[in-house]
Enzyme design. Sequence first.
Site, PDB file in Angstrom:
ATOM      1  N   CYS A  43      13.177  -1.265  -3.482  1.00 31.83           N
ATOM      2  CA  CYS A  43      12.746  -1.362  -4.601  1.00 31.83           C
ATOM      3  C   CYS A  43      12.689  -3.454  -4.385  1.00 31.83           C
ATOM      4  CB  CYS A  43      12.596  -1.556  -5.545  1.00 31.83           C
ATOM      5  SG  CYS A  43      12.097  -2.249  -6.912  1.00 31.83           S
ATOM      6  N   CYS A  48       9.204  -2.348  -3.318  1.00 33.18           N
ATOM      7  CA  CYS A  48       8.280  -2.679  -4.415  1.00 33.18           C
ATOM      8  C   CYS A  48       7.964  -4.289  -4.630  1.00 33.18           C
ATOM      9  CB  CYS A  48       8.436  -2.412  -6.002  1.00 33.18           C
ATOM     10  SG  CYS A  48       9.515  -1.014  -5.386  1.00 33.18           S
ATOM     11  N   LYS A  51       7.059  -6.467  -1.065  1.00 34.02           N
ATOM     12  CA  LYS A  51       5.351  -6.122  -0.786  1.00 34.02           C
ATOM     13  C   LYS A  51       4.607  -6.484  -1.516  1.00 34.02           C
ATOM     14  CE  LYS A  51       4.018  -2.134  -3.385  1.00 34.02           C
ATOM     15  NZ  LYS A  51       4.189  -0.832  -3.376  1.00 34.02           N
ATOM     16  N   TYR A 178       0.081   5.615   0.294  1.00 30.21           N
ATOM     17  CA  TYR A 178       0.019   4.925  -0.472  1.00 30.21           C
ATOM     18  C   TYR A 178       1.106   3.652   0.493  1.00 30.21           C
ATOM     19  CZ  TYR A 178       5.284   3.584  -2.998  1.00 30.21           C
ATOM     20  OH  TYR A 178       6.358   3.845  -2.746  1.00 30.21           O
ATOM     21  N   GLU A 182      -1.457   0.069   2.136  1.00 29.95           N
ATOM     22  CA  GLU A 182      -0.635  -1.083   1.282  1.00 29.95           C
ATOM     23  C   GLU A 182      -0.554  -2.373   2.288  1.00 29.95           C
ATOM     24  OE1 GLU A 182       1.493   0.108  -2.708  1.00 29.95           O
ATOM     25  OE2 GLU A 182       2.588  -0.042  -1.620  1.00 29.95           O
ATOM     26  N   HIS A 439     -14.494  -7.577 -24.214  1.00 29.95           N
ATOM     27  CA  HIS A 439     -15.931  -7.895 -22.930  1.00 29.95           C
ATOM     28  C   HIS A 439     -15.511  -9.640 -22.985  1.00 29.95           C
ATOM     29  CE1 HIS A 439     -19.942  -8.034 -21.720  1.00 29.95           C
ATOM     30  NE2 HIS A 439     -19.935  -8.853 -22.330  1.00 29.95           N
ATOM     31  N   GLU A 444     -12.958  -2.755 -20.294  1.00 34.39           N
ATOM     32  CA  GLU A 444     -13.708  -2.267 -20.524  1.00 34.39           C
ATOM     33  C   GLU A 444     -14.386  -1.179 -20.891  1.00 34.39           C
ATOM     34  OE1 GLU A 444     -16.788  -4.572 -22.600  1.00 34.39           O
ATOM     35  OE2 GLU A 444     -16.608  -6.189 -20.684  1.00 34.39           O
TER      36      GLU A 444
END
Length: 455
Positions: A43, A48, A51, A178, A182, A439, A444
Amino acid sequence: MPTFDFDLFVIGGGSGGVRAARMAAQTGARVALAEAAELGGTCVNVGCIPKKLYSYAAGYAESFEEAAGYGWKLPEAPQFDWAHLKAQRAKEIARLNGIYASLLKNAGVTLVTGWAQLVDPHTVEVDGKRHTARHLLVATGGTPFVPDIQGREHVVTSDAMFDLDPFPKRLLVVGGGYIACEFASIFNGLGAKVTQLHRRAHLLTGFDDDVRQFLANEMGKAGVDVRLNCDVASVTRGTGGTGGLTVTLARGQQIEADTVLFATGRVPNTQGLGLEAAGVALDERGAIAVDAHYRSSVPSIYAVGDVSTRVQLTPVALAEAMVVVDELFGKGKRRLDYEFIPTAVFTHPNIGTCGYTELDARAKFGEVAVFSSEFKSLRHALSGRSERTFMKLVVDKATDRVVGLHMVGANAGEVVQGFAVAMRAGATKAIFDSTVGIHPTAAEEFVTMREPMPG
Ligand SMILES: Cc1cc2nc3c(=O)[nH]c(=O)nc-3n(C[C@H](O)[C@H](O)[C@H](O)COP(=O)(O)OP(=O)(O)OC[C@H]3O[C@@H](n4cnc5c(N)ncnc54)[C@H](O)[C@@H]3O)c2cc1C
């Protein structure tokens, strides 16, 4: 009663190992941890963190492109300095390596540097020195897998991507998971001409089908040449002095590239660990077989994280480590619940997802209601970019519970983390509907979807 040098000996100083060692030591246990490379594991060093840093770097290309629509005049075309980014990343990772070392030291963990091997159910050997412990924890992670194709020696894996020299003008990414998506997306953003090949009909097996198609389309719009149903037959290095690589597909077509990344899966790190000597059994994937409490076939030996789990994510390795620590030194036995674990894919745009895909939800719950929405976010009203956002809710009709939540769009990981809490708490669609939105945000939309999809 036999005496041991330590109460717990951890092999592997990555996400799971460091967490287990540190937390166990904080209970007063005598703990040692062996690490053969840099602390922090995959990681921190090649996963992670670097990356995500590179994903931020790629994001600036989009921002520069959008800036003109908002009235910014850039004095000259922005230039990207790959060497500078690499140096900055290395500095930050070294800082994190140091933090991990201090965390262990401050907790009173004995750090043993070197490759560890099991000798028997209570003994580990590192550089010829033997250490005994009441409990052993294997947290050795995983490693990239490259299929046995002709020219395999010319390709690189994700581990090498952070330090490529020079920057690849033409990058070919093989894989549809993934990690492949990525890197394709990030290097496209950084300015490489990226082709991504996948042998299946869609990217990202295991993700919701609408998400898979939407992302492939957005990546294509952003400039990644995504080619599906493609198998690589061989990779050869050109003789023309350019050092370029030629990738030949099973169908005969050829593609030229400077770098070929194979992101074709990861395998558990179980080689050279002495697992056989200690009598530790592996499962059909070659991972350490563990029960619901992460105990292997040898009662004194536990395993957590990528070396044993089916959900290969840092927060999962951390959570598994805490289950082991609680059982051995703390609050007692408990089980980790793997349902509704949120996850993100840091492509451009991001994916954020939690819970079941529509297909899996139909299989598990029977009748489901599906709500989805696709729109151009407000940011792109003036940006000049045509990127779109996709959101989807899957609701179990019998209970009204939201069992799947999926998003493709800017900051999807940040958005979905919050919704994951509500989903774990069992939030129903009625609760989503009664929640007032913020908003103007993209998020939302998740609380304003009213009409289910027909069927
Ligand atoms: C490119 C990439 C991107 C990723 N992105 C994400 C992400 O965005 N989010 C996410 O949650 N997860 C991500 N992951 C997955 C994540 O990195 C892993 O799930 C996580 O690191 C697993 O932790 P671990 O403790 O099981 O093993 P690791 O972190 O891999 O640590 C294992 C450690 O054990 C050491 N070791 C191995 N054998 C021995 C031995 N015999 N003796 C001593 N030391 C040994 C290794 O050197 C390593 O440091 C990514 C992975 C990759 C490859």
